[in-house]
Structure formats: structure tokens, C-alpha cells
Design a protein around this motif. Structure first.
Motif, short mmCIF file in Angstrom:
data_model
loop_
_atom_site.label_atom_id
_atom_site.label_comp_id
_atom_site.label_asym_id
_atom_site.label_seq_id
_atom_site.Cartn_x
_atom_site.Cartn_y
_atom_site.Cartn_z
N ILE A 1 6.23 2.62 12.58
CA ILE A 1 6.55 3.92 11.99
C ILE A 1 7.45 3.64 10.79
O ILE A 1 8.48 2.98 10.92
CB ILE A 1 7.26 4.85 12.99
N PHE A 2 7.05 4.15 9.63
CA PHE A 2 7.75 3.86 8.39
C PHE A 2 8.19 5.16 7.73
O PHE A 2 7.35 6.04 7.48
CB PHE A 2 6.84 3.09 7.43
N GLN A 3 9.48 5.29 7.47
CA GLN A 3 9.98 6.42 6.68
C GLN A 3 9.85 6.05 5.21
O GLN A 3 10.20 4.94 4.80
CB GLN A 3 11.43 6.70 7.01
N LEU A 4 9.34 7.00 4.42
CA LEU A 4 9.11 6.73 3.00
C LEU A 4 10.06 7.52 2.13
O LEU A 4 10.49 8.63 2.49
CB LEU A 4 7.66 7.08 2.63
N GLU A 5 10.37 6.95 0.99
CA GLU A 5 11.18 7.65 0.01
C GLU A 5 10.48 8.94 -0.37
O GLU A 5 9.30 8.96 -0.67
CB GLU A 5 11.33 6.75 -1.22
N THR B 1 11.75 3.11 3.41
CA THR B 1 13.21 3.12 3.55
C THR B 1 13.68 2.77 4.96
O THR B 1 14.84 2.41 5.14
CB THR B 1 13.77 4.49 3.15
N SER B 2 12.80 2.90 5.96
CA SER B 2 13.17 2.46 7.32
C SER B 2 11.91 2.11 8.09
O SER B 2 10.81 2.56 7.76
CB SER B 2 13.96 3.54 8.06
N VAL B 3 12.09 1.29 9.13
CA VAL B 3 10.97 0.86 9.95
C VAL B 3 11.38 0.86 11.42
O VAL B 3 12.50 0.50 11.76
CB VAL B 3 10.46 -0.54 9.53
N GLN B 4 10.45 1.30 12.25
CA GLN B 4 10.60 1.16 13.70
C GLN B 4 9.28 0.62 14.21
O GLN B 4 8.22 1.20 13.95
CB GLN B 4 10.92 2.50 14.36
N VAL C 1 0.84 -1.20 0.00
CA VAL C 1 0.00 0.00 0.00
C VAL C 1 0.88 1.25 0.00
O VAL C 1 0.68 2.17 -0.80
CB VAL C 1 -0.96 -0.01 1.21
N LEU C 2 1.85 1.29 0.90
CA LEU C 2 2.73 2.45 0.96
C LEU C 2 3.57 2.57 -0.31
O LEU C 2 3.72 3.66 -0.88
CB LEU C 2 3.64 2.35 2.19
N HIS C 3 4.13 1.47 -0.77
CA HIS C 3 4.99 1.47 -1.96
C HIS C 3 4.23 1.96 -3.19
O HIS C 3 4.72 2.82 -3.94
CB HIS C 3 5.53 0.06 -2.19
N ASP C 4 3.01 1.44 -3.40
CA ASP C 4 2.27 1.78 -4.61
C ASP C 4 1.70 3.19 -4.58
O ASP C 4 1.62 3.85 -5.62
CB ASP C 4 1.13 0.78 -4.82
N LEU C 5 1.30 3.66 -3.40
CA LEU C 5 0.63 4.96 -3.33
C LEU C 5 1.58 6.12 -3.00
O LEU C 5 1.40 7.22 -3.52
CB LEU C 5 -0.49 4.92 -2.29
N PHE C 6 2.57 5.86 -2.14
CA PHE C 6 3.33 6.99 -1.60
C PHE C 6 4.84 6.90 -1.83
O PHE C 6 5.52 7.92 -1.80
CB PHE C 6 3.07 7.11 -0.09
N ALA D 1 12.58 -6.41 18.55
CA ALA D 1 13.49 -7.20 19.38
C ALA D 1 14.72 -6.40 19.79
O ALA D 1 15.22 -6.53 20.91
CB ALA D 1 13.90 -8.47 18.64
N GLU D 2 15.22 -5.56 18.87
CA GLU D 2 16.44 -4.80 19.13
C GLU D 2 16.17 -3.40 19.66
O GLU D 2 17.10 -2.70 20.07
CB GLU D 2 17.27 -4.72 17.84
N GLY D 3 14.91 -2.98 19.64
CA GLY D 3 14.56 -1.67 20.18
C GLY D 3 15.14 -0.51 19.40
O GLY D 3 15.53 0.49 20.00
N ARG D 4 15.19 -0.63 18.07
CA ARG D 4 15.76 0.46 17.28
C ARG D 4 15.16 0.49 15.87
O ARG D 4 14.53 -0.46 15.43
CB ARG D 4 17.28 0.30 17.18
N ARG D 5 15.38 1.63 15.23
CA ARG D 5 14.93 1.79 13.85
C ARG D 5 15.91 1.09 12.91
O ARG D 5 17.12 1.15 13.10
CB ARG D 5 14.86 3.28 13.49
N LEU D 6 15.36 0.44 11.88
CA LEU D 6 16.18 -0.29 10.93
C LEU D 6 15.94 0.21 9.51
O LEU D 6 14.80 0.50 9.13
CB LEU D 6 15.87 -1.79 10.99
N ASP D 7 17.01 0.30 8.73
CA ASP D 7 16.89 0.61 7.32
C ASP D 7 16.27 -0.57 6.58
O ASP D 7 16.44 -1.73 6.98
CB ASP D 7 18.25 0.93 6.72
N VAL D 8 15.57 -0.26 5.50
CA VAL D 8 14.98 -1.28 4.64
C VAL D 8 15.70 -1.26 3.31
O VAL D 8 15.43 -0.41 2.46
CB VAL D 8 13.47 -1.04 4.44
N PRO D 9 16.65 -2.17 3.08
CA PRO D 9 17.41 -2.16 1.82
C PRO D 9 16.49 -2.46 0.64
O PRO D 9 15.54 -3.22 0.75
CB PRO D 9 18.44 -3.28 2.02
N GLU D 10 16.81 -1.89 -0.51
CA GLU D 10 16.05 -2.16 -1.72
C GLU D 10 16.43 -3.56 -2.23
O GLU D 10 17.60 -3.90 -2.33
CB GLU D 10 16.33 -1.11 -2.78
N LEU D 11 15.40 -4.35 -2.54
CA LEU D 11 15.63 -5.74 -2.95
C LEU D 11 15.88 -5.86 -4.45
O LEU D 11 15.23 -5.18 -5.25
CB LEU D 11 14.45 -6.62 -2.58
#
Length: 383
Positions: A249-253, A217-220, A208-213, A371-381
């Protein structure tokens, strides 16, 4: 010209989603309308071959709908050269092995999501399908919902200006199974069986986020098991080992931020079971499954915070309904039609197994973020 038959092995149609949305409201609905019009006087006629483990259930469904082909032997169905497409709506834990067999048999693949229980498995399916030269797609139904189609119309028309944020609320109260029967199967609450709301819903939010917005790029995320014990279909109490709520919480391109709450332990106080509010510099909108309401900056009121006085605004009345302007079909059926056209005519189809892998990736990273209590980058596949 004339009618062309496409035989589809449909595995998992004894389940609620596989039966209602995919068999009845998609494939059988296409048959009821006379098949899929391919243009030029040609019609595609879908012929389902029901596959599953429970013989009595398959036989009952086939008889109910006047179907003659069903089997508990997946290998035999896949060995049938007249079967062109394999569709999988099984539980996630059984999907990878079955799809691998179907790819090896040269079948085109259409599958529910998540496509695998982990990213390695999801990417492996995409690579195998590409290497085999078969067409492949993943169910990503929510972008075909009327409410989100209206929202996309606003986006494409430049209504929002620069989009700042997206806020989503999804969920409802799933009864524990003791004094009222649960609305979802008990495996949803057992991690060992592939359950959990994060692995179920984060793949939805990814597309939904990818197609519309824009790409995530990151997730917490924070996940929880709010209801620790539930009662299964046989009346037995069991420990819930999977999460029933996820807060992401998702950071978007492009800079926008999305916040989406997903919960099977929330009572609904909104117009629909899922709603997204989009705020932009020029306007805002709230979209659900079917409806979409908007407020332009030129008609935005100017409320003033004063806790000493009762509210004098009817805030909901200040939003304008976005009109249908078209007829909306069932979202699952709409995507089925596009995939069948992809198979029959080689028309483009964006929601392939790599897109499905992105959803698995986001769910996996969401759980790891918690599990790690931190924000993680989402690499492009890539494959």
C-alpha cells in the motif's frame, strides 16, 4: 553529417532479458532499421561489444547475429577508449562493482534495475557518475508500454478529474521446477543471490507511480514466501529464502492511494499479466501491457447490491477501449533510443541513477515495513 558509430559494452546479454529485450529487440533492432536518426542527416549506429562470463555462450550469440566483438574480460573492454557506453544486465549482486569500474573508466552508464542490492550502493553509483561527469540512465521500461502510454494520455487530458486510487495486480504462476520446468531462474528465489519479488518489482512500481501519479510518500507492505521449496536448473531441491509475493500500500503525493499485489504464486484471471485500475472523480480506467479501457462518469452504470438475484450486468462491456492513435514500438527500444539521444545530443533524460536509487529505496523500505509491521515514510532522495 553521415553515420556516427557508438560502441556499447553490453554485459549480461546471455541472460533472458539482456539477450531478448536489450540486444535483439533494442540494439540490433536499431541496426536493422538503419540506425538511430539524429536529425540533420546524421545517423547513430550502435555497435555492441558483448561481455559476459561464459565464452561459449557469447561466441554462439555473436555468431547467430553476425557480430564480431565479444569478451570475457570486462577490464579490457572498459580500457578500450573507443567504447563509449557500458550497459549492465547482470544479476543485481554483480552490478555495483562493474558499474563502478565503468564510471572510473569514463563510460556513460545504462543499467537494468535494481541498480544495487541496497540504497547506499545505489546512491554511491549516482554520486560517482555525477562526479565523473558521465551520462547515466536506468531501464524503466514499463512507462513505455502501450497500455500505460494510453493511461498517461488520459491523465494528461484531465480524464480522471481528481485521482483517488490506483490498484495494481501483477504476477503469474511460476512452476516449482519439479514436474514442470520453472519459467524464472532459481536465483530469483534465493535472497543470498539477490532474489525476491520485492526487490524485483517494487523498483518498477516506484517509477510507474512516480511518473504517472506522483511521488510515493509512504509504504506499508506484507511479503511472503508461499512456495518454500523449489527445484533448480540441475534438478536439485532447494530452500526458497526469498519472497515470492509482496502486497503493498503506497501513499502518493497529492493524496491518492495505490495498492499493488505482486506474486509468482498466483494463477492469472485477468486480461494481461499486469493491470492497473485508476479511479477518479470523473472517470476510471484499466490499463495493461497493451490495452487500456475507460469509463467516464457520464456513462457509469448504477448497479445495486442484491445477493439474492443473479447479476444482470456485463460489467466489462460497459467500458470503452482507448484507441492507439499512434504506433507503439518496443518499450525497451523506445527508452534505448532516448538514452542514445541523451548521449549523442545531450537531450534530456529523466530516468537516471538517482531515479534508480528511488526504486531500491522503496524495495528496502517495503521489506523493512514487513519486518517491523508498520507503515514507513519514504524520504525524498537527494545527492
Amino acid at each position: 553529417m553521415g553515420r556516427r558509430t557508438v560502441r556499447i559494452a553490453m554485459n549480461g546479454v546471455t541472460g533472458r532479458m539482456g539477450y531478448r529485450q536489450h540486444l535483439v529487440r533494442s540494439v540490433l533492432a536499431l541496426r536493422e532499421q538503419g540506425g538511430l536518426d539524429l536529425g540533420g542527416g546524421e545517423t547513430l549506429w550502435p555497435e555492441p561489444v558483448l561481455v559476459g562470463r561464459r565464452e561459449h555462450a557469447l561466441k554462439e550469440i555473436a555468431g547467430r547475429h553476425g557480430l564480431t566483438e565479444w569478451s570475457t574480460d570486462l577490464d579490457a573492454v572498459l580500457a578500450d577508449d573507443t567504447v563509449e557506453i557500458y550497459f549492465d544486465a547482470q544479476v543485481t549482486s554483480a552490478r555495483v562493482e562493474a558499474v563502478r569500474k565503468a564510471v572510473a573508466a569514463g563510460k556513460h552508464i545504462y543499467a537494468e534495475k535494481p541498480t544495487a542490492t541496497d540504497l547506499d550502493g545505489a546512491l554511491d553509483l549516482a554520486r560517482r557518475a555525477n562526479a565523473a561527469g558521465v551520462k547515466h540512465g536506468v531501464v524503466q521500461d514499463k512507462v513505455f508500454l502501450p497500455g500505460l502510454l494510453k493511461l498517461k494520455r488520459l491523465i494528461d487530458g484531465g480524464f480522471f478529474g481528481r485521482i483517488l486510487s490506483v490498484r495494481g495486480e501483477f504476477g503469474y504462476w511460476v512452476f516449482e521446477g519439479d514436474w514442470q520446468e520453472a519459467q524464472r531462474p532459481s536465483w530469483n528465489y534465493r535472497a543470498q543471490d539477490g532474489g525476491g519479488i520485492t526487490v524485483d518489482m517494487f523498483p518498477h512500481w516506484e517509477y510507474v507511480l512516480h511518473d504517472l501519479f506522483g511521488r510515493v510518500t509512504s509504504v506499508q507492505a506484507h511479503v511472503a514466501t508461499h512456495i518454500p521449496q523449489r527445484v533448480d536448473e540441475q534438478g536439485r531441491t532447494y530452500e526458497a529464502t526469498a519472497d515470492d509475493a509482496a502486497y503493498g500500500i503506497f501513499q502518493l503525493e497529492g493524496g491518492a492511494v495505490a495498492q499493488i499485489n505482486s506474486s509468482w504464486a498466483v494463477r492469472v484471471n485477468r486480461d494481461e499479466l499486469v493491470e492497473f485500475q485508476v479511479d477518479g472523480t470523473h472517470g476510471s480506467a484499466v490499463a495493461g501491457l497493451r490495452t487500456c479501457r475507460a469509463q467516464h462518469r457520464g456513462t457509469t452504470p448504477k448497479p445495486v447490491w442484491n445477493p439474492d438475484l443473479p447479476a444482470t450486468y456485463d460489467f466489462r462491456a460497459q467500458w470503452q477501449e482507448v484507441p492507439d492513435n499512434t504506433e507503439f514500438d518496443n518499450g525497451f527500444k523506445a527508452e534505448w533510443e532516448l538514452f542514445l539521444r541523451h548521449v549523442a545530443l545531450d537531450e534530456p533524460f529523466a530516468w537516471d541513477l538517482l531515479a534508480g536509487a528511488r526504486g531500491v529505496q522503496l524495495a528496502q523500505l517495503g521489506l523493512r515495513s514487513h519486518a517491523e509491521g508498520r507503515r514507513l515514510d519514504v524520504p525524498e532522495l537527494t545527492l
